[in-house]
Write a protein that holds these residues in place. Structure first.
Motif, short mmCIF file in Angstrom:
data_model
loop_
_atom_site.label_atom_id
_atom_site.label_comp_id
_atom_site.label_asym_id
_atom_site.label_seq_id
_atom_site.Cartn_x
_atom_site.Cartn_y
_atom_site.Cartn_z
N SER A 248 0.71 -0.87 0.32
CA SER A 248 -0.49 -0.34 -0.03
C SER A 248 0.71 1.42 0.01
O SER A 248 0.60 2.36 0.15
N THR A 249 2.48 1.44 -0.26
CA THR A 249 3.07 2.35 0.66
C THR A 249 2.98 3.04 1.58
O THR A 249 3.90 4.09 1.43
N MET A 250 2.45 2.58 2.24
CA MET A 250 2.66 2.87 3.82
C MET A 250 4.12 3.13 4.09
O MET A 250 4.41 3.69 5.56
N ASP A 251 4.53 1.53 4.19
CA ASP A 251 5.54 1.25 4.95
C ASP A 251 6.76 1.12 3.85
O ASP A 251 6.55 0.62 2.28
N HIS B 149 -4.94 5.21 -6.76
CA HIS B 149 -4.91 3.89 -7.58
C HIS B 149 -5.61 3.30 -5.85
O HIS B 149 -5.29 1.69 -6.35
N ILE B 150 -4.72 2.90 -4.89
CA ILE B 150 -5.39 2.69 -3.85
C ILE B 150 -6.44 2.14 -3.14
O ILE B 150 -7.09 3.28 -2.45
N GLY B 151 -6.91 1.34 -2.85
CA GLY B 151 -8.59 1.04 -2.09
C GLY B 151 -7.50 0.44 -0.42
O GLY B 151 -7.28 -0.51 -0.84
N PHE B 152 -8.51 1.15 1.19
CA PHE B 152 -8.32 0.01 1.61
C PHE B 152 -9.66 0.27 2.21
O PHE B 152 -10.65 0.90 2.29
N VAL B 153 -9.65 -1.05 2.49
CA VAL B 153 -10.24 -1.85 3.46
C VAL B 153 -9.82 -2.28 5.50
O VAL B 153 -9.29 -3.24 4.82
N PHE B 154 -10.39 -1.13 5.92
CA PHE B 154 -10.01 -1.47 7.65
C PHE B 154 -10.31 -1.97 8.27
O PHE B 154 -11.68 -2.92 7.96
N GLN B 155 -9.54 -3.24 8.77
CA GLN B 155 -9.96 -4.14 9.67
C GLN B 155 -11.00 -3.73 10.78
O GLN B 155 -11.64 -4.28 11.55
N PHE B 156 -11.03 -2.56 10.62
CA PHE B 156 -11.97 -1.95 12.24
C PHE B 156 -12.42 -0.56 11.48
O PHE B 156 -11.20 -0.03 10.79
N HIS B 157 -13.70 -0.37 11.94
CA HIS B 157 -13.54 0.95 11.46
C HIS B 157 -13.40 2.19 11.42
O HIS B 157 -12.95 2.42 12.69
#
Length: 115
Positions: free
Chosen positions: A54-57, A86-94
């Motif tokens: 995700s390019t976060m790290d 270009h990147i979508g996130f679905v988090f484990q926690f809302h």
């Protein structure tokens, strides 16, 4: 091949409290329209890999390509643009903003692009 996402020899170390080589030579590609999943035991590096994808790290060795473009080593501002476009996130926690509906929360990144 038409990869939308590709990794070449991704390696990740955590150095504290001691050196731990969590990801070792991870190479794979995901083609346009293809679905992929990452499975493994707790602590095996799944989330670490997702953060890199995700390019976060950005603290890793190897190469990460998105849409045939090498993104490894780009400036942090460029990563923000790439994630936004270009990147979508679905988090484990809302992580929704309570003053907006679910639909409005999902639409926020697109609204930012149109400003």
């Amino acid at each position: 091949m038409e990869y939308v996402l590709e990794t070449k020899n991704i390696n990740k170390h955590f150095y504290k409290p001691k050196d731990f080589h969590v990801l070792k030579d991870i190479s794979f590609g995901v083609k346009v329209g293809e679905f992929a999943s990452i499975m493994g035991k707790s602590g095996s590096g799944k989330s670490t890999l997702l953060y890199i994808l995700s390019t976060m790290d950005t603290e890793y060795t190897g190469e990460l390509y998105l849409n045939h473009e090498l993104v490894t080593g780009k400036p942090h501002q460029e990563f923000s643009r790439i994630r936004n476009k270009h990147i979508g996130f679905v988090f484990q926690f809302h992580y929704l903003l309570s003053e907006f509906s679910v639909l409005e929360n999902v639409m926020l990144p697109a609204k930012k692009l149109n400003e």
